[in-house]
Scaffold this motif. Sequence first.
Motif, mmCIF file in Angstrom:
data_model
loop_
_atom_site.group_PDB
_atom_site.id
_atom_site.type_symbol
_atom_site.label_atom_id
_atom_site.label_comp_id
_atom_site.label_asym_id
_atom_site.label_seq_id
_atom_site.Cartn_x
_atom_site.Cartn_y
_atom_site.Cartn_z
ATOM 1 N N ASN A 1 10.281 38.975 20.524
ATOM 2 C CA ASN A 1 9.924 38.154 21.677
ATOM 3 C C ASN A 1 10.421 36.717 21.586
ATOM 4 O O ASN A 1 10.268 35.954 22.526
ATOM 5 C CB ASN A 1 8.401 38.161 21.899
ATOM 6 N N ASP A 2 10.987 36.317 20.452
ATOM 7 C CA ASP A 2 11.522 34.973 20.361
ATOM 8 C C ASP A 2 13.035 34.955 20.550
ATOM 9 O O ASP A 2 13.687 33.938 20.332
ATOM 10 C CB ASP A 2 11.166 34.348 19.001
ATOM 11 N N GLU A 3 13.593 36.091 20.980
ATOM 12 C CA GLU A 3 15.031 36.183 21.184
ATOM 13 C C GLU A 3 15.349 36.446 22.650
ATOM 14 O O GLU A 3 14.601 37.129 23.343
ATOM 15 C CB GLU A 3 15.629 37.317 20.342
ATOM 16 N N GLY B 1 3.848 36.944 24.877
ATOM 17 C CA GLY B 1 4.576 37.643 23.814
ATOM 18 C C GLY B 1 4.157 39.094 23.721
ATOM 19 O O GLY B 1 4.991 39.982 23.545
ATOM 20 N N GLU C 1 1.094 31.741 25.570
ATOM 21 C CA GLU C 1 2.297 32.182 24.873
ATOM 22 C C GLU C 1 2.045 33.466 24.105
ATOM 23 O O GLU C 1 2.888 34.357 24.055
ATOM 24 C CB GLU C 1 2.795 31.081 23.931
ATOM 25 N N GLU C 2 0.855 33.568 23.496
ATOM 26 C CA GLU C 2 0.529 34.780 22.752
ATOM 27 C C GLU C 2 0.436 35.978 23.695
ATOM 28 O O GLU C 2 0.941 37.058 23.407
ATOM 29 C CB GLU C 2 -0.808 34.605 22.015
ATOM 30 N N HIS D 1 20.743 41.879 22.705
ATOM 31 C CA HIS D 1 20.455 40.499 22.351
ATOM 32 C C HIS D 1 21.513 39.623 23.009
ATOM 33 O O HIS D 1 22.702 39.973 22.997
ATOM 34 C CB HIS D 1 20.534 40.296 20.828
ATOM 35 N N GLU E 1 -1.105 27.798 24.106
ATOM 36 C CA GLU E 1 -0.905 28.676 22.960
ATOM 37 C C GLU E 1 -1.387 30.093 23.280
ATOM 38 O O GLU E 1 -0.731 31.081 22.953
ATOM 39 C CB GLU E 1 -1.639 28.128 21.734
ATOM 40 N N GLU F 1 5.663 41.023 26.583
ATOM 41 C CA GLU F 1 7.084 41.292 26.368
ATOM 42 C C GLU F 1 7.278 42.441 25.389
ATOM 43 O O GLU F 1 8.127 43.300 25.573
ATOM 44 C CB GLU F 1 7.784 40.024 25.832
ATOM 45 N N GLU F 2 6.477 42.445 24.315
ATOM 46 C CA GLU F 2 6.601 43.498 23.325
ATOM 47 C C GLU F 2 6.227 44.856 23.915
ATOM 48 O O GLU F 2 6.854 45.882 23.641
ATOM 49 C CB GLU F 2 5.712 43.180 22.119
ATOM 50 N N GLN G 1 14.539 36.466 30.629
ATOM 51 C CA GLN G 1 13.805 35.463 29.872
ATOM 52 C C GLN G 1 12.424 35.293 30.477
ATOM 53 O O GLN G 1 12.287 35.208 31.700
ATOM 54 C CB GLN G 1 14.560 34.123 29.907
#
Length: 255
Positions: free
Chosen positions: A211-213, A190, A186-187, A226, A183, A193-194, A165
């Motif tokens: 990235n929201d999982e 993300g 977070e971008e 997942h 913000e 992570e991708e 996480q």
Amino acid sequence: MEGGISHPIPRTVEEVFNDFKGRRGGLIKALTIDVEKFSEKCDPEKENLCVVGLPNETWEVNVPVEEVPPELPEPALGINFARDGMEEKDWLSLVAVHSDSWLLSVAFYFGARFGFGKSERKRLFQMINELPTVFEVVTGSVELAEATPHNNSSKSKPSAKMSRQPEPQHRGVKMSPSKEEEENGEEEEGREEEEEHGATLCGACGDNYANDEFWICCDICERWFHGKCVKITAAKAEHIKYYRCPGCSSKRPRV
């Protein structure tokens, strides 16, 4: 039994660490590569037997030494008695656990004998702690090829513990970020992570990473899942030292 008289006695941190690596290498060989030969030597009809790793990366099974106290700390005795009373994988795992304990006791025996100070003991432990344990290698928590320290030939995948996480970027005594900074953070997080997971597919459902999982990696087969597919939450993952996916759980020994 030990054969230690023919080996130079380690006196510095580096020498003790090299002695540790050699003995560890011998034990790993006995419990992974030479399993059949090792098992044959552990005859339950014999008296107490123990396995010893030697500094030259070899091993031997023998009876305890006669002198008291012994020249070095004793390994676990009686390993042969359980040979036929347990599943082989469980027996090997148990011997591996005791082998790890013995290796540490030998290393710090030398440290005590030659007066290692606090900083020297700390440095020795840190060097040892960089290596996977015998138990981790024997049970498959790490691959045998990865058991060699400082192998930086290729970029390794982040451990499952670190990648389960995303961690918040602002913690502790740092001031809370503004809404705009949060913000933006977070971008950026993300995107990282991708990039990290790319086109990785879930080993259970086959869908892409998002990235929201919540996302977790098996420490054995290194496939990603997942959290919802393997019924693992982020909170639960924090208490898992080594994660085994459902497929690997049915194959690996547990002690």
